[in-house]
Design a protein around this motif. Structure first.
Motif, PDB file in Angstrom:
ATOM      1  N   LEU A  18       0.829  -1.201   0.000  1.00  0.00           N
ATOM      2  CA  LEU A  18       0.000   0.000   0.000  1.00  0.00           C
ATOM      3  C   LEU A  18       0.866   1.256   0.000  1.00  0.00           C
ATOM      4  O   LEU A  18       0.601   2.221  -0.724  1.00  0.00           O
ATOM      5  CB  LEU A  18      -0.929   0.002   1.217  1.00  0.00           C
ATOM      6  N   SER A  19       1.928   1.226   0.790  1.00  0.00           N
ATOM      7  CA  SER A  19       2.853   2.361   0.832  1.00  0.00           C
ATOM      8  C   SER A  19       3.465   2.612  -0.542  1.00  0.00           C
ATOM      9  O   SER A  19       3.631   3.767  -0.966  1.00  0.00           O
ATOM     10  CB  SER A  19       3.955   2.093   1.863  1.00  0.00           C
ATOM     11  N   GLN A  20       3.786   1.535  -1.258  1.00  0.00           N
ATOM     12  CA  GLN A  20       4.366   1.688  -2.590  1.00  0.00           C
ATOM     13  C   GLN A  20       3.364   2.305  -3.559  1.00  0.00           C
ATOM     14  O   GLN A  20       3.715   3.175  -4.357  1.00  0.00           O
ATOM     15  CB  GLN A  20       4.843   0.332  -3.122  1.00  0.00           C
ATOM     16  N   LEU A  21       2.100   1.884  -3.486  1.00  0.00           N
ATOM     17  CA  LEU A  21       1.084   2.451  -4.367  1.00  0.00           C
ATOM     18  C   LEU A  21       0.888   3.936  -4.069  1.00  0.00           C
ATOM     19  O   LEU A  21       0.734   4.751  -4.996  1.00  0.00           O
ATOM     20  CB  LEU A  21      -0.238   1.690  -4.212  1.00  0.00           C
ATOM     21  N   ILE A  22       0.882   4.296  -2.798  1.00  0.00           N
ATOM     22  CA  ILE A  22       0.769   5.719  -2.432  1.00  0.00           C
ATOM     23  C   ILE A  22       1.944   6.499  -3.008  1.00  0.00           C
ATOM     24  O   ILE A  22       1.781   7.599  -3.558  1.00  0.00           O
ATOM     25  CB  ILE A  22       0.692   5.869  -0.899  1.00  0.00           C
ATOM     26  N   GLY A  64      -1.302   2.214  10.199  1.00  0.00           N
ATOM     27  CA  GLY A  64      -0.386   1.770   9.145  1.00  0.00           C
ATOM     28  C   GLY A  64      -0.509   2.618   7.895  1.00  0.00           C
ATOM     29  O   GLY A  64       0.488   2.950   7.249  1.00  0.00           O
ATOM     30  N   VAL A  65      -1.734   2.995   7.550  1.00  0.00           N
ATOM     31  CA  VAL A  65      -1.964   3.830   6.373  1.00  0.00           C
ATOM     32  C   VAL A  65      -1.306   5.199   6.562  1.00  0.00           C
ATOM     33  O   VAL A  65      -0.706   5.747   5.632  1.00  0.00           O
ATOM     34  CB  VAL A  65      -3.472   3.975   6.102  1.00  0.00           C
ATOM     35  N   TYR A  77       2.194   7.122   4.543  1.00  0.00           N
ATOM     36  CA  TYR A  77       2.224   8.482   3.975  1.00  0.00           C
ATOM     37  C   TYR A  77       0.994   8.841   3.162  1.00  0.00           C
ATOM     38  O   TYR A  77       1.066   9.642   2.233  1.00  0.00           O
ATOM     39  CB  TYR A  77       3.499   8.697   3.138  1.00  0.00           C
ATOM     40  N   ALA A  78      -0.160   8.294   3.537  1.00  0.00           N
ATOM     41  CA  ALA A  78      -1.408   8.787   2.954  1.00  0.00           C
ATOM     42  C   ALA A  78      -1.694  10.179   3.503  1.00  0.00           C
ATOM     43  O   ALA A  78      -1.288  10.519   4.622  1.00  0.00           O
ATOM     44  CB  ALA A  78      -2.559   7.844   3.279  1.00  0.00           C
ATOM     45  N   ASP A  79      -2.411  10.990   2.734  1.00  0.00           N
ATOM     46  CA  ASP A  79      -2.768  12.338   3.172  1.00  0.00           C
ATOM     47  C   ASP A  79      -4.138  12.369   3.820  1.00  0.00           C
ATOM     48  O   ASP A  79      -4.436  13.283   4.592  1.00  0.00           O
ATOM     49  CB  ASP A  79      -2.766  13.297   1.981  1.00  0.00           C
ATOM     50  N   LEU A  80      -4.973  11.399   3.499  1.00  0.00           N
ATOM     51  CA  LEU A  80      -6.341  11.390   4.018  1.00  0.00           C
ATOM     52  C   LEU A  80      -6.811   9.953   4.175  1.00  0.00           C
ATOM     53  O   LEU A  80      -6.500   9.098   3.340  1.00  0.00           O
ATOM     54  CB  LEU A  80      -7.270  12.149   3.062  1.00  0.00           C
ATOM     55  N   ILE A  81      -7.547   9.694   5.250  1.00  0.00           N
ATOM     56  CA  ILE A  81      -8.117   8.371   5.508  1.00  0.00           C
ATOM     57  C   ILE A  81      -9.627   8.513   5.609  1.00  0.00           C
ATOM     58  O   ILE A  81     -10.123   9.361   6.348  1.00  0.00           O
ATOM     59  CB  ILE A  81      -7.557   7.757   6.811  1.00  0.00           C
ATOM     60  N   THR A  82     -10.356   7.695   4.849  1.00  0.00           N
ATOM     61  CA  THR A  82     -11.813   7.679   4.923  1.00  0.00           C
ATOM     62  C   THR A  82     -12.270   6.411   5.621  1.00  0.00           C
ATOM     63  O   THR A  82     -11.852   5.315   5.249  1.00  0.00           O
ATOM     64  CB  THR A  82     -12.441   7.745   3.519  1.00  0.00           C
ATOM     65  N   GLU A 115     -12.579   4.559  16.866  1.00  0.00           N
ATOM     66  CA  GLU A 115     -11.361   3.758  17.051  1.00  0.00           C
ATOM     67  C   GLU A 115     -10.192   4.345  16.269  1.00  0.00           C
ATOM     68  O   GLU A 115      -9.062   4.427  16.769  1.00  0.00           O
ATOM     69  CB  GLU A 115     -11.619   2.324  16.609  1.00  0.00           C
ATOM     70  N   THR A 116     -10.456   4.770  15.041  1.00  0.00           N
ATOM     71  CA  THR A 116      -9.398   5.342  14.204  1.00  0.00           C
ATOM     72  C   THR A 116      -8.842   6.618  14.810  1.00  0.00           C
ATOM     73  O   THR A 116      -7.610   6.802  14.909  1.00  0.00           O
ATOM     74  CB  THR A 116      -9.943   5.629  12.789  1.00  0.00           C
ATOM     75  N   HIS A 117      -9.709   7.511  15.217  1.00  0.00           N
ATOM     76  CA  HIS A 117      -9.279   8.790  15.794  1.00  0.00           C
ATOM     77  C   HIS A 117      -8.427   8.574  17.045  1.00  0.00           C
ATOM     78  O   HIS A 117      -7.353   9.181  17.198  1.00  0.00           O
ATOM     79  CB  HIS A 117     -10.510   9.635  16.128  1.00  0.00           C
ATOM     80  N   GLN A 118      -8.887   7.687  17.907  1.00  0.00           N
ATOM     81  CA  GLN A 118      -8.143   7.438  19.154  1.00  0.00           C
ATOM     82  C   GLN A 118      -6.792   6.779  18.876  1.00  0.00           C
ATOM     83  O   GLN A 118      -5.778   7.133  19.491  1.00  0.00           O
ATOM     84  CB  GLN A 118      -8.983   6.553  20.080  1.00  0.00           C
ATOM     85  N   THR A 119      -6.770   5.831  17.957  1.00  0.00           N
ATOM     86  CA  THR A 119      -5.517   5.136  17.643  1.00  0.00           C
ATOM     87  C   THR A 119      -4.506   6.082  17.014  1.00  0.00           C
ATOM     88  O   THR A 119      -3.316   6.065  17.357  1.00  0.00           O
ATOM     89  CB  THR A 119      -5.769   3.948  16.700  1.00  0.00           C
ATOM     90  N   LEU A 120      -4.959   6.924  16.108  1.00  0.00           N
ATOM     91  CA  LEU A 120      -4.057   7.889  15.463  1.00  0.00           C
ATOM     92  C   LEU A 120      -3.502   8.880  16.483  1.00  0.00           C
ATOM     93  O   LEU A 120      -2.308   9.212  16.473  1.00  0.00           O
ATOM     94  CB  LEU A 120      -4.780   8.631  14.342  1.00  0.00           C
ATOM     95  N   ARG A 121      -4.344   9.338  17.391  1.00  0.00           N
ATOM     96  CA  ARG A 121      -3.870  10.263  18.439  1.00  0.00           C
ATOM     97  C   ARG A 121      -2.872   9.570  19.353  1.00  0.00           C
ATOM     98  O   ARG A 121      -1.835  10.131  19.717  1.00  0.00           O
ATOM     99  CB  ARG A 121      -5.041  10.791  19.255  1.00  0.00           C
TER     100      ARG A 121
END
Length: 556
Positions: free
Chosen positions: A54-58, A86-87, A91-96, A125-131
């Motif tokens: 995924l990182s390579q595709l980004i 992981g996303v 180096y993704a700029d946005l996660i949906t 869950e995403t917000h808390q994990t990223l923080r």
């Protein structure tokens, strides 16, 4: 913005799931598919089997269009926070974060009813994990999946979103009655149909309807902000203290613990609640790629041919993408096809050599290359040969990696050696010659042609609905390696196949000219002896007479 839809099984493969009756000429052209043939969309992206993939595709996408934001869409499910972390590290700029409620009515019923969970759970869950991992300040977070009103926007912001996706709501505003018969091509409101009469007689949608809908959502959101006493939507992000847990109306509801959704005690208060940067740049900026752009810029602007020579190593990723992006930005996909720019490399190329290759860009490599060679290429030429004087037999030696020519729509790839697994998956127009492949070659192929001058792996031609292939079968094992569900095989040695024999000879001649392959030259010189060993692989529904004419439309 460029979005990688990992969440949605209705996107990989051949685009949105669509019955053959709805695949008209326009849709087939846009998707590089065959009119009237059902478009199947298996859940996996075959170039993404790990976070590194995924990182390579980004990285590939950021190379071909440095100005674009790259988004990754994930489905709301248990553990999505770990995936989102992981996303962000990729180096993704946005996660949906996409919820289960919403989406197209043309998907299989099992996907509509049983895939995913509420966006509220995944978003929290995403917000808390990223923080908690110091990543929230580097990436934007969006949510979608049935958002309808300003109150939905308020709830999403409180749980951690700063961007909000709407799909079903605007469709209803345009007249959709949510009948869930999108797959039947007889939509009563003319929204989800290719039937011109239904569109003309029943579609009532206007731009003003959508404008009014979003104006309502914005007004509703503003009124809720005023009620909460919060000055802006940005100030509301992550404010779970504004949510109150109710005891519930039944004993069962009373045992339900919703405190993990709030998560206010899990992460220090000083951690960012929203994205604080414009982009999330990768750690390596592709120095060789930038050097190539500098060398070729004058030739691109003047639309004149040029030739350059460079050394390459396996740290150099996505080589060709930056130059292809510049060509496409100035002249379009095929604008420089008649005045090609040629780069000649020596060494070992890293991942994605020739990715997104544009018409007018020819890359020659003396050495070998890793995975994803020619992924998404639309034109030009990729030629990969062993170093001069190599003693090994090319037909027994790997020269390119896995998932090469994935999603290619044009151009030519010649490799004097064997390829790995999933070669030419979803090839939709590229012409290629290699001397052997691994499993799953030509899977979901819809156009172009593949010539394999040696052994193949199993599951050849699975889901193949267009294009054709030549395969050299020296040990008579190919019959057991083909997936016979959609394709059929036949010999080209009889007189009725004269056109294909002539075509194969011209293909081999061009291949030998470009690669100087000893094995290719041997086959060309002794083609009459080997001809009875070749198979022609084609879709069962394809007409033999039309196959060759379709390949000649390939842009070079």
């Amino acid at each position: 913005m460029l979005q990688i839809k990992v969440a949605q099984g209705a996107k990989p493969g051949e685009g949105g799931q669509l019955p053959g009756g709805k695949v008209n000429g326009l849709i087939a052209k846009l998707r590089y598919a065959v009119p009237g043939v059902t478009l199947i969309s298996p859940p996996p992206h075959h170039d993404i089997y790990s976070i590194e993939d995924l990182s390579q595709l980004i990285f590939d996408l950021k190379q071909v269009n440095p100005k674009a934001l790259v988004s990754v869409k994930l489905v709301a499910e248990a553990g999505v926070g770990t995936i989102a972390a992981g996303v962000a590290k990729a180096y993704a700029d946005l996660i949906t974060i996409s919820g289960y409620d919403g989406g197209t009515g043309a998907s299989p019923l099992s996907s509509i009813k049983y895939a995913g969970s509420p966006w509220e759970l995944g978003l929290a869950e995403t917000h808390q994990t990223l923080r908690g991992n110091d990543l929230r300040g580097k990436v934007r977070v969006q949510t979608d999946g049935g958002l309808k009103t300003g109150l939905d926007v308020i709830k999403a912001a409180i749980l951690g979103a700063e961007s909000f996706g709407f799909g079903t709501g605007p469709m209803v505003a345009l007249g959709c009655k949510y009948l869930r018969i999108c797959h039947l091509n007889n939509c009563a409101t003319g929204v989800a149909t290719q039937n011109d009469k239904l569109r003309k007689d029943h579609f009532i949608g206007t731009v003003e309807m959508v404008t009014n809908y979003f104006t309502y959502v914005a007004e509703d959101t503003r009124e809720w902000l005023a009620k909460l006493g919060v000055p802006s939507l940005g100030a509301l992000i992550g404010r779970t203290d504004l949510l109150e847990m109710l005891p519930g109306e039944t004993e069962k509801q009373g045992h339900l613990d919703l405190s993990p959704l709030l998560g206010s005690d899990k992460v220090p208060a000083d951690k960012p609640q929203f994205c604080e940067v414009e982009k999330n740049p990768p750690f390596d900026q592709g120095l060789l790629a930038e050097k190539m752009v500098e060398m070729a810029k004058a030739a691109i602007d003047a639309k004149s041919g040029a030739e350059f020579a460079l050394d390459i190593c396996n740290c150099d990723r996505s080589i060709g993408a930056r130059v292809s992006g510049e060509i496409a930005r100035v002249h379009g996909n095929q604008g420089m096809a008649k005045a090609p720019i040629t780069f000649r490399f020596k060494g070992t190329a890293g991942q994605s050599f020739g990715v997104w290759n544009a018409g007018g860009l020819n890359l020659y490599l003396e050495g070998d290359a890793n995975d994803y060679v020619g992924k998404g290429m639309t034109g030009g030429k990729l030629v990969i040969t062993p170093p001069k004087g190599s003693p090994f037999k090319t037909q027994e030696s790997a020269i390119i990696g896995n998932t090469c020519l994935y999603g290619a729509t044009g151009g030519k790839l010649f490799a004097a050696g064997t390829a790995g697994e999933r070669f030419a998956v979803r090839n939709s127009g590229a012409h290629t010659v290699v001397e052997g492949t691994g499993d799953h070659c030509c899977e979901y192929m819809t156009g172009g042609f593949v010539c394999v001058l040696g052994k193949t792996g199993y599951n050849f031609g699975s889901g193949m609905t267009g294009g054709f292939a030549y395969v050299l079968d020296l040990d008579n094992s190919f019959v057991d390696r083909v997936n016979h569900e959609l394709v059929e095989i036949q010999r080209i040695s009889n007189e009725a196949m004269e056109a294909y024999r002539s075509h194969l000879q011209s293909v081999l001649a061009e291949y030998v000219k470009e690669t100087e392959s000893e094995w290719g030259a041997h086959l060309l010189e002794n083609l009459d002896d080997y001809l009875r060993k070749f198979w022609l692989v084609k879709p069962k529904a394809a007409n033999l007479a039309s196959l060759l004419s379709s390949t000649r439309a390939n842009p070079q």
